[in-house]
Scaffold this active site. Structure first.
Site, PDB file in Angstrom:
ATOM      1  N   LEU A  13       6.591   0.878 -15.328  1.00  0.00           N
ATOM      2  CA  LEU A  13       6.105   1.742 -16.403  1.00  0.00           C
ATOM      3  C   LEU A  13       7.273   2.416 -17.120  1.00  0.00           C
ATOM      4  CD1 LEU A  13       2.862   3.284 -14.855  1.00  0.00           C
ATOM      5  CD2 LEU A  13       3.261   1.039 -15.872  1.00  0.00           C
ATOM      6  N   ILE A  33      17.010   5.271  -8.934  1.00  0.00           N
ATOM      7  CA  ILE A  33      17.913   5.021  -7.808  1.00  0.00           C
ATOM      8  C   ILE A  33      18.532   3.622  -7.929  1.00  0.00           C
ATOM      9  CG2 ILE A  33      16.241   4.022  -6.180  1.00  0.00           C
ATOM     10  CD1 ILE A  33      17.464   5.978  -4.060  1.00  0.00           C
ATOM     11  N   GLY A  71       9.402   8.556 -11.444  1.00  0.00           N
ATOM     12  CA  GLY A  71      10.082   8.012 -10.266  1.00  0.00           C
ATOM     13  C   GLY A  71       9.308   8.328  -8.999  1.00  0.00           C
ATOM     14  N   HIS A 112      -5.313   8.203  -7.087  1.00  0.00           N
ATOM     15  CA  HIS A 112      -5.359   8.270  -5.621  1.00  0.00           C
ATOM     16  C   HIS A 112      -5.292   9.710  -5.090  1.00  0.00           C
ATOM     17  CE1 HIS A 112      -5.534   3.995  -5.495  1.00  0.00           C
ATOM     18  NE2 HIS A 112      -4.464   3.911  -6.277  1.00  0.00           N
ATOM     19  N   TYR A 135       0.190   8.392   0.027  1.00  0.00           N
ATOM     20  CA  TYR A 135       0.634   8.272  -1.378  1.00  0.00           C
ATOM     21  C   TYR A 135      -0.189   9.221  -2.263  1.00  0.00           C
ATOM     22  CZ  TYR A 135       0.855   6.128  -6.047  1.00  0.00           C
ATOM     23  OH  TYR A 135       0.974   5.917  -7.402  1.00  0.00           O
ATOM     24  N   LYS A 139       0.629  12.881  -4.475  1.00  0.00           N
ATOM     25  CA  LYS A 139       0.222  13.207  -5.851  1.00  0.00           C
ATOM     26  C   LYS A 139      -0.491  14.567  -5.866  1.00  0.00           C
ATOM     27  CE  LYS A 139       1.780   9.369  -7.692  1.00  0.00           C
ATOM     28  NZ  LYS A 139       3.072   9.405  -8.408  1.00  0.00           N
ATOM     29  N   SER A 164      -5.231   2.507 -13.270  1.00  0.00           N
ATOM     30  CA  SER A 164      -4.449   1.313 -12.921  1.00  0.00           C
ATOM     31  C   SER A 164      -3.846   0.727 -14.185  1.00  0.00           C
ATOM     32  CB  SER A 164      -5.287   0.272 -12.182  1.00  0.00           C
ATOM     33  OG  SER A 164      -6.316  -0.226 -12.984  1.00  0.00           O
TER      34      SER A 164
HETATM   35  N1  LIG Z   1       1.354   1.324 -12.049  1.00  0.00           N
HETATM   36  C1  LIG Z   1       0.210   2.001 -11.911  1.00  0.00           C
HETATM   37  O1  LIG Z   1      -0.891   1.471 -12.129  1.00  0.00           O
HETATM   38  C2  LIG Z   1       0.250   3.460 -11.502  1.00  0.00           C
HETATM   39  C3  LIG Z   1      -0.964   4.112 -11.228  1.00  0.00           C
HETATM   40  C4  LIG Z   1      -0.927   5.459 -10.879  1.00  0.00           C
HETATM   41  C5  LIG Z   1       0.281   6.133 -10.828  1.00  0.00           C
HETATM   42  N2  LIG Z   1       1.437   5.464 -11.062  1.00  0.00           N
HETATM   43  C6  LIG Z   1       2.707   6.206 -10.939  1.00  0.00           C
HETATM   44  O2  LIG Z   1       3.535   5.894 -12.048  1.00  0.00           O
HETATM   45  C7  LIG Z   1       4.901   5.937 -11.640  1.00  0.00           C
HETATM   46  C8  LIG Z   1       5.586   4.628 -12.025  1.00  0.00           C
HETATM   47  O3  LIG Z   1       4.866   3.550 -11.477  1.00  0.00           O
HETATM   48  P1  LIG Z   1       5.399   2.037 -11.606  1.00  0.00           P
HETATM   49  O4  LIG Z   1       4.194   1.175 -11.503  1.00  0.00           O
HETATM   50  O5  LIG Z   1       6.302   1.911 -12.769  1.00  0.00           O
HETATM   51  O6  LIG Z   1       6.198   1.925 -10.227  1.00  0.00           O
HETATM   52  P2  LIG Z   1       7.647   1.267  -9.967  1.00  0.00           P
HETATM   53  O7  LIG Z   1       7.786   1.151  -8.500  1.00  0.00           O
HETATM   54  O8  LIG Z   1       7.814   0.029 -10.781  1.00  0.00           O
HETATM   55  O9  LIG Z   1       8.650   2.391 -10.509  1.00  0.00           O
HETATM   56  C9  LIG Z   1       8.997   3.531  -9.769  1.00  0.00           C
HETATM   57  C10 LIG Z   1      10.490   3.719  -9.859  1.00  0.00           C
HETATM   58  O10 LIG Z   1      10.850   4.869  -9.093  1.00  0.00           O
HETATM   59  C11 LIG Z   1      12.106   4.593  -8.498  1.00  0.00           C
HETATM   60  N3  LIG Z   1      12.367   5.386  -7.303  1.00  0.00           N
HETATM   61  C12 LIG Z   1      11.769   5.249  -6.074  1.00  0.00           C
HETATM   62  N4  LIG Z   1      12.356   6.078  -5.192  1.00  0.00           N
HETATM   63  C13 LIG Z   1      13.340   6.741  -5.871  1.00  0.00           C
HETATM   64  C14 LIG Z   1      14.288   7.712  -5.494  1.00  0.00           C
HETATM   65  N5  LIG Z   1      14.368   8.184  -4.235  1.00  0.00           N
HETATM   66  N6  LIG Z   1      15.130   8.174  -6.436  1.00  0.00           N
HETATM   67  C15 LIG Z   1      15.083   7.713  -7.705  1.00  0.00           C
HETATM   68  N7  LIG Z   1      14.206   6.782  -8.125  1.00  0.00           N
HETATM   69  C16 LIG Z   1      13.340   6.300  -7.212  1.00  0.00           C
HETATM   70  C17 LIG Z   1      12.042   3.110  -8.124  1.00  0.00           C
HETATM   71  O11 LIG Z   1      13.344   2.570  -7.968  1.00  0.00           O
HETATM   72  C18 LIG Z   1      11.272   2.520  -9.297  1.00  0.00           C
HETATM   73  O12 LIG Z   1      12.136   1.969 -10.271  1.00  0.00           O
HETATM   74  C19 LIG Z   1       4.895   6.209 -10.139  1.00  0.00           C
HETATM   75  O13 LIG Z   1       5.073   7.594  -9.920  1.00  0.00           O
HETATM   76  C20 LIG Z   1       3.506   5.800  -9.715  1.00  0.00           C
HETATM   77  O14 LIG Z   1       3.081   6.496  -8.558  1.00  0.00           O
HETATM   78  C21 LIG Z   1       1.460   4.141 -11.393  1.00  0.00           C
END
Ligand SMILES: NC(=O)c1ccc[n+]([C@@H]2O[C@H](COP(=O)([O-])OP(=O)(O)OC[C@H]3O[C@@H](n4cnc5c(N)ncnc54)[C@H](O)[C@@H]3O)[C@@H](O)[C@H]2O)c1
Length: 276
Positions: A13, A33, A71, A112, A135, A139, A164
């Site tokens: 995202l 990271i 992140g 969630h 998880y 949140k 989602s």
């Molecule tokens: N994709 C979805 O449908 C969805 C739904 C609900 C919530 N979210 C939330 O949206 C956000 C992004 O989701 P996404 O699908 O792009 O996930 P993703 O895993 O592709 O991206 C998350 C990023 O956070 C980084 N990260 C993890 N631990 C870290 C740390 N200790 N320090 C720095 N960076 C760190 C990862 O390297 C990764 O690039 C997340 O917070 C996720 O919980 C996503």
């Protein structure tokens, strides 16, 4: 806006948001990271950093107007695995925002946080926390942190409970889908609305079967355009009859509502590996 910070910038995202966010500010500071993306936008600066490192977060947010916090580990995992990135990382972002007088945190929360509510209850933004996993618990923690830092320290927050944001490959997603265009619109509204205080909004497209009610978040002007209904017939035929007594079907959290604590929920989502 002079400076905007985006965490999780190397994620799926984050990758969708970098370009539109770069158009909203003089300087976009992106961070993750992981290593930097292959190419950066003209006004983008990338800083590799760990969300668990408070001094690094304080220095990252120096002079920022807002931070868009994406992140995290985006799946269920053992509590110890989530503790640093998802729990302490959230604290570090809000504390760094407060210390730097950052006006607002725009936060990628998740369905969630309320995943054990039944979909037929058509919950609003005032539904009590009811996490489906560690998880989801993280949140809930971050949303309560957002509320606390607004009430006691005046840091505004928009907590976007994304349902989602991936392609529509299963029956649940016919209701829960958030398209990339609507995600961008949602984040833009969360940034540009003059006053938000502490706000919660569901991140879901304009789906005919959206199972949540955003009426009380109307002040954000979020008016999604995409609709998963054209996918419904084919997906329902593919999935066949669903057991209504299975919490994986009846609860907002879907597979997260049935996985063992600490076990991946994303692996049950039947997503195209290129879109996870
Ligand atoms: N994709 C979805 O449908 C969805 C739904 C609900 C919530 N979210 C939330 O949206 C956000 C992004 O989701 P996404 O699908 O792009 O996930 P993703 O895993 O592709 O991206 C998350 C990023 O956070 C980084 N990260 C993890 N631990 C870290 C740390 N200790 N320090 C720095 N960076 C760190 C990862 O390297 C990764 O690039 C997340 O917070 C996720 O919980 C996503």
């Amino acid at each position: 806006m002079k400076k905007l910070v985006l965490t999780g910038a190397a994620g799926r995202l984050g990758g969708v948001l970098r370009e539109p966010l770069s158009r909203l500010c003089d300087e976009l500071v992106t961070t993750d990271i992981l290593d930097a993306p292959d190419s950066l936008f003209a006004n983008e600066r990338y800083v590799q950093a760990d969300l668990g490192d408070l001094p690094a977060m304080i220095s990252l947010l120096e002079g920022a107007d807002m931070v868009v916090h994406f992140g995290a580990i985006g799946d269920e995992a053992p509590f110890e695995t989530l503790l640093k990135p998802n729990f302490i990382g959230a604290y570090n972002i809000w504390e760094a925002a407060y210390q730097n007088k950052v006006r607002r945190v725009v936060y990628a929360s998740s369905i969630h946080a309320v995943g054990m509510h039944k979909k037929t209850d058509f919950i609003g933004i005032d539904a009590p926390h009811r996490p489906d996993t560690f998880y989801g618990l993280a949140k809930c923690f971050a949303e309560d942190l957002a509320s606390l830092y607004w009430d006691k320290r005046g840091v505004e927050a928009v907590c976007m409970r994304i349902l989602s944001c991936a392609q529509v490959t299963n029956s649940r997603a016919v209701g829960s889908w958030l398209s990339y265009d609507d995600l961008i619109h949602l984040v833009e509204q969360a940034i540009t609305t003059p006053i938000t205080g502490f706000s919660i909004v569901y991140g879901v497209s304009n789906n005919d079967r959206a199972p949540v009610d955003n009426a009380a978040a109307s002040h954000l002007g979020y008016r999604p355009k995409d609709n998963a209904e054209p996918f419904a017939k084919e997906i329902y035929a593919k999935d066949g009859p669903l057991d209504p007594l299975d919490p994986g079907n009846s609860c907002h959290g879907g597979p997260f509502a049935i996985v063992e604590l600490g076990q991946s929920g994303v692996s049950l989502l039947n997503l195209d590996p290129e879109d996870t």
